[in-house]
Design a protein around this motif. Structure first.
Motif, short mmCIF file in Angstrom:
data_model
loop_
_atom_site.label_atom_id
_atom_site.label_comp_id
_atom_site.label_asym_id
_atom_site.label_seq_id
_atom_site.Cartn_x
_atom_site.Cartn_y
_atom_site.Cartn_z
N THR A 54 -12.12 7.29 9.13
CA THR A 54 -12.60 6.76 7.85
C THR A 54 -11.90 7.49 6.70
N GLN A 55 -11.38 6.71 5.75
CA GLN A 55 -10.71 7.29 4.59
C GLN A 55 -11.17 6.57 3.31
N LYS A 56 -11.61 7.35 2.35
CA LYS A 56 -12.01 6.80 1.06
C LYS A 56 -10.81 6.84 0.11
N ILE A 57 -10.61 5.74 -0.66
CA ILE A 57 -9.51 5.69 -1.63
C ILE A 57 -10.04 5.26 -2.99
N LYS A 58 -9.30 5.62 -4.04
CA LYS A 58 -9.62 5.21 -5.40
C LYS A 58 -8.37 4.63 -6.02
N LEU A 59 -8.49 3.38 -6.54
CA LEU A 59 -7.33 2.70 -7.10
C LEU A 59 -6.88 3.36 -8.40
N LEU A 60 -5.57 3.51 -8.54
CA LEU A 60 -4.98 3.97 -9.80
C LEU A 60 -4.46 2.79 -10.61
N LYS A 61 -4.20 1.68 -9.89
CA LYS A 61 -3.77 0.44 -10.52
C LYS A 61 -4.76 -0.66 -10.12
N PRO A 62 -5.56 -1.16 -11.04
CA PRO A 62 -6.61 -2.13 -10.70
C PRO A 62 -6.07 -3.39 -10.04
N GLU A 63 -4.80 -3.75 -10.31
CA GLU A 63 -4.27 -5.00 -9.76
C GLU A 63 -3.90 -4.90 -8.28
N SER A 65 -8.56 -2.06 15.35
CA SER A 65 -9.00 -3.00 14.31
C SER A 65 -9.31 -2.19 13.05
N HIS A 66 -9.48 -2.87 11.93
CA HIS A 66 -9.84 -2.15 10.71
C HIS A 66 -10.76 -3.03 9.86
N LYS A 67 -11.50 -2.39 8.97
CA LYS A 67 -12.33 -3.12 8.02
C LYS A 67 -12.39 -2.33 6.72
N VAL A 68 -12.80 -3.02 5.66
CA VAL A 68 -12.84 -2.41 4.33
C VAL A 68 -14.26 -2.52 3.78
N LYS A 69 -14.78 -1.40 3.25
CA LYS A 69 -16.08 -1.39 2.58
C LYS A 69 -15.85 -1.11 1.10
N LYS A 70 -16.29 -2.03 0.25
CA LYS A 70 -16.12 -1.85 -1.19
C LYS A 70 -17.27 -1.01 -1.74
N ILE A 71 -16.95 0.10 -2.39
CA ILE A 71 -17.96 1.00 -2.95
C ILE A 71 -18.18 0.69 -4.42
N SER A 72 -17.10 0.47 -5.15
CA SER A 72 -17.16 0.10 -6.57
C SER A 72 -15.91 -0.71 -6.89
N GLU A 73 -15.69 -0.98 -8.16
CA GLU A 73 -14.53 -1.79 -8.55
C GLU A 73 -13.21 -1.08 -8.24
N THR A 74 -13.25 0.23 -8.15
CA THR A 74 -12.00 0.98 -7.92
C THR A 74 -12.04 1.82 -6.66
N GLU A 75 -13.18 1.86 -5.97
CA GLU A 75 -13.29 2.71 -4.80
C GLU A 75 -13.58 1.88 -3.54
N TYR A 76 -12.87 2.25 -2.46
CA TYR A 76 -13.03 1.55 -1.19
C TYR A 76 -13.07 2.56 -0.05
N VAL A 118 -3.78 -3.82 5.23
CA VAL A 118 -5.15 -3.84 4.74
C VAL A 118 -5.24 -4.64 3.44
N SER A 119 -6.08 -5.67 3.46
CA SER A 119 -6.35 -6.46 2.25
C SER A 119 -7.67 -6.00 1.64
N LEU A 120 -7.64 -5.65 0.36
CA LEU A 120 -8.84 -5.15 -0.31
C LEU A 120 -9.73 -6.27 -0.85
N ASP A 121 -9.17 -7.48 -0.98
CA ASP A 121 -9.95 -8.58 -1.56
C ASP A 121 -10.36 -9.63 -0.52
N GLY A 122 -10.09 -9.36 0.76
CA GLY A 122 -10.51 -10.28 1.81
C GLY A 122 -9.54 -11.39 2.09
N ASN A 123 -8.46 -11.51 1.32
CA ASN A 123 -7.47 -12.55 1.56
C ASN A 123 -6.45 -12.08 2.60
#
Length: 659
Positions: free
Chosen positions: A111-120, A29-40, A146-151
């Motif tokens: 666990t892997q931390k990522i930072k978006l380069l494209k906000p969309e 299974s997997h889950k996403v934790k939002k750290i900031s607007e660009t980091e997950y 993996v969905s970053l916005d929960g959809n």
């Protein structure tokens, strides 16, 4: 040795859990934790069944395969921040690989931390490759959407550009009378013939293995054990027969993983067999096998394996104990049987047809030949007195096998040269190497030189002189073929084709025929001269293609028909020559799968599949210039059958012209 163990582990996993193929010993299974607007933070969690374990990403090299994550579009849509961290692991010493291995039990968390380069960006795909083990090991892939916005994750449909669409559509033919391809008026002889041939090769390999020092001394010892240790003679005979049955079963089971590969992709084994670098690897392996037979070193599996199997046979007893005895024989005899089995595997990749089925037939033949003496001598124990004594003759058998391994090695190197269009191992060079090898074999057999493991020099036996004479005759046959005094039909398919020569030839097509290697050019010429088309799907590394050309096409009844009545179009599906950049494209199947077409072989292999629903070679189709199917397709048939097929196509073509 590491990959041999992985292969064996995979085979046991497949054979013991075949009926449970849908059961996965780890649930992910997997889950996403939002750290900031660009980091997950992405967390991947696996629940591992009791008794199983999954290897860490950071387990040491030289042991089992580590877990590995692939983050699609990383560096484009987003970047990885630091390494993928792991939950608590266990480290233990492996007796098999002799290294400390690191793995998870019960639960694995990455666990892997990522930072978006494209906000969309709001969804990504992550693939996890891992190996899960419980006495045996199974390789697995897990795809995380993996969905970053929960959809809900919506996979984007892959499309090809306009140019690729045009080039892809140009491969699709508007064939008329396509139903004729499957009417079956002409029998294809290839399948059954090859299956029995491979079975025979396996049986012959098993008989040869019996004569090696790893197996031959075991026969009287094992038979005596069964006949003397049993209270009743009938029970001893039954145990010996059961022992033989388990030998056959073990070698058959070794072929099962290849059926799994074939079920994943029907063309995967053919692709592997014609891969340039895999053929080079086969060359290196066979040279390695040959020098082990020459006595410079010995190939052995870990002695701990044999000790464990032997202990198990004593401990459990009964039928299961006899099975472990048979498995012990397979392990301790590997130094002699391994190279022979390698040759059998090589033969199945060179033969046409279903590689996995061929290999199973060969393995059964090999196991049957090994097993027969144990059953026969148990039934007729007096025969044991007629067995020759072990001695130096077994060393001679190994050396002869070593030279045969070298000859086969250069066949694989020749395949790589042909497929890669290197132009190095032309027909004359290949034949020259074989001549040198068999001349050296002749000199060895007549005692001119010796190898490290040869015993004291003795008088040459009659058998050794006879084999030496055969080697002289074969060397002479090769020399006559090199000088074009004879045609080497007995070796059809092994040397490179006659047009692949150092000397200038009038045609680069089989037998000096005129042929086209581009379909559209061939069709245009057929329309110009108003002749039907013989469409030949072939391959540089295709043995049966060479046999058809050298034994059937060369026949006085067939050659004039092809030369004068048909336009020959030969398409090489294993040609690794790169297409010009303007002709490279992505082909999209109706299923949505996209295949990149970069080489000549990929183009014509795809062309064959989408138009004729076939992937084997040789494969022959008769067409009119306006793409009307004239007859059913044939593959490997005899001369009379092929002549009837060609004449039937001509007759139908002329009838259609008069309508």
């Amino acid at each position: 040795m590491r990959y041999l163990f992985l292969f064996l582990s995979f085979f046991f996993a497949f054979s013991s859990a075949y009926g449970q193929s849908e059961e996965n010993p780890a649930l992910w299974s997997h889950k996403v934790k939002k750290i900031s607007e660009t980091e997950y933070e992405l967390v991947f969690k696996g629940k591992i069944f009791d008794g199983w374990h999954v290897y860490s990403q950071y387990t040491v090299e030289g042991g089992s395969l580590p877990s590995e994550f692939t983050f699609e579009n990383a560096g484009v849509d987003y970047e990885l921040v630091g390494k993928t961290s792991e939950s608590e692991t266990i480290t233990e010493y492996s007796d098999i690989f002799e290294v400390d291995e690191t793995f998870f039990k019960k639960e694995a968390v990455f666990t892997q931390k990522i930072k978006l380069l494209k906000p969309e960006v709001n969804q990504i795909s992550v693939n996890l490759f891992y190996q899960i083990c419980k006495e045996v090991c199974i390789p697995k892939d897990e795809l995380f959407q993996v969905s970053l916005d929960g959809n809900a994750f919506v996979a984007a449909e892959k499309n090809v550009d306009e140019r690729s669409l045009v080039l892809g559509n140009s491969l699709k033919l508007d064939l008329k009378n396509k139903a004729l391809l499957n009417q079956g008026d002409f029998e294809n002889l290839k399948g059954g013939t090859n299956l029995w041939m491979i079975f025979g090769l396996g049986f012959l390999g098993g008989l040869i293995a019996l004569l090696t020092p790893c197996v031959f001394p075991m026969i009287p010892l094992t038979v005596s054990f069964f006949t003397k240790q049993s209270q009743k003679k009938s029970k001893g005979i039954g145990n010996a027969i059961l022992y033989g049955f388990f030998i056959v079963l073990i070698y058959f089971l070794l072929s099962l993983p290849f059926h799994l590969f074939d079920s994943v992709d029907s063309q995967i084994l053919n692709t592997i067999a014609t891969n340039i670098w895999l053929n080079v690897l086969f060359f290196v392996i066979f040279v390695f096998f040959a020098f082990s037979f020459f006595g410079y070193y010995e190939l052995t599996l870990p002695s701990s394996w044999a000790n464990k199997m032997d202990a198990a046979s004593t401990k459990v007893g009964g039928g299961l104990g006899i099975f472990f005895m048979a498995l012990t024989l397979a392990i301790v005899s590997f130094s002699c049987t391994g190279p022979i089995l390698g040759g059998l595997l090589g033969s199945t990749t060179l033969a046409e047809g279903d590689v996995a089925t061929n290999l199973s037939a060969g393995m059964v033949g090999f196991g049957l030949a090994l097993a027969l003496p144990f059953a026969l001598f148990a039934l007729f124990p007096a025969w044991l007195n007629s067995l020759p004594k072990s001695g130096g003759w077994m060393t001679t058998v190994k050396v002869v096998l070593g030279f045969l391994e070298l000859a086969l090695a250069f066949k694989f190197l020749s395949n790589a040269d042909l497929v890669g269009n290197w132009g190095i191992f032309k027909r004359e060079i290949f034949l020259g190497i074989w001549i040198v090898l068999f001349v050296l074999l002749t000199l060895y057999l007549f005692g001119i030189f010796r190898f490290p493991h040869d015993g004291p020099k003795q008088k040459l036996s009659s058998a050794r002189k006879f084999i030496g004479l055969l080697s002289i005759m074969f060397s002479t046959y090769l020399i006559l073929g090199l000088l074009n005094i004879t045609n080497l039909k007995l070796l059809s398919g092994f040397p490179p084709p006659d047009f692949y020569s150092i000397t200038e030839t009038e045609s680069d097509c089989p037998l000096g025929l005129d042929c086209y290697k581009d379909f559209e050019e061939g069709v245009a010429y057929a329309q110009e001269v108003n002749k039907p088309i013989l469409l030949d799907f072939t391959g540089w590394a295709c043995v049966n293609c060479r046999k058809m050309e050298e034994n059937v096409w060369s026949d006085s009844k067939i050659y004039p028909l092809i030369k004068d009545e048909y336009v020959l179009i030969s398409l090489y599906v294993d040609d690794r020559k790169e297409l010009p950049d303007t002709e490279k494209f992505d082909f999209k199947y109706d299923s949505g799968r996209i295949k990149t077409i970069e080489t000549v072989g990929q183009k014509w292999g795809t062309f064959q599949t989408i138009n004729f629903n076939a992937a084997s070679q040789p494969y022959y189709v008769l067409l009119s210039p306006n793409l009307e199917i004239l007859n059913d397709a044939v593959q490997y048939v005899d001369t009379d059958e092929y002549e009837a097929w060609l004449r039937s196509g001509l007759e139908k073509y002329h009838l259609s012209m008069n309508e």
